[in-house]
Design a protein around this motif. Sequence first.
Motif: not given
Length: 87
Positions: A74-85, A20-32
């Motif tokens: 050790q993997a870090a969450v910050s290593a994941l690619p960002r959806i938002s610019g 479960v992640v919390r992301i801004p609505w702008e990122d949800v729109a980009r995923l759409g």
Amino acid sequence: MTNAPQVQAMPDGEAELALVVRIPWEDVARLGQEAGRLAAQMQRPVTLDEAVSYRLRSTRPAATHAKPAGEQPQAAVSALPRISGTA
């Protein structure tokens, strides 16, 4: 104390991990938008879950074979690619 997420082995040799992640609505729109592009490409409906999985797969380096726990970095969450610019 929180429970560790469960990892499920899939028949195709991959693993499934529900988060479960919390992301801004702008990122949800980009995923759409990404889901819409994939749906047009695949000629079928595509969920936001599929769009996220596709995006993560398309931006990660080639998979390597698993190593013993002592040899893996050790993997870090910050290593994941960002959806938002935006940061």
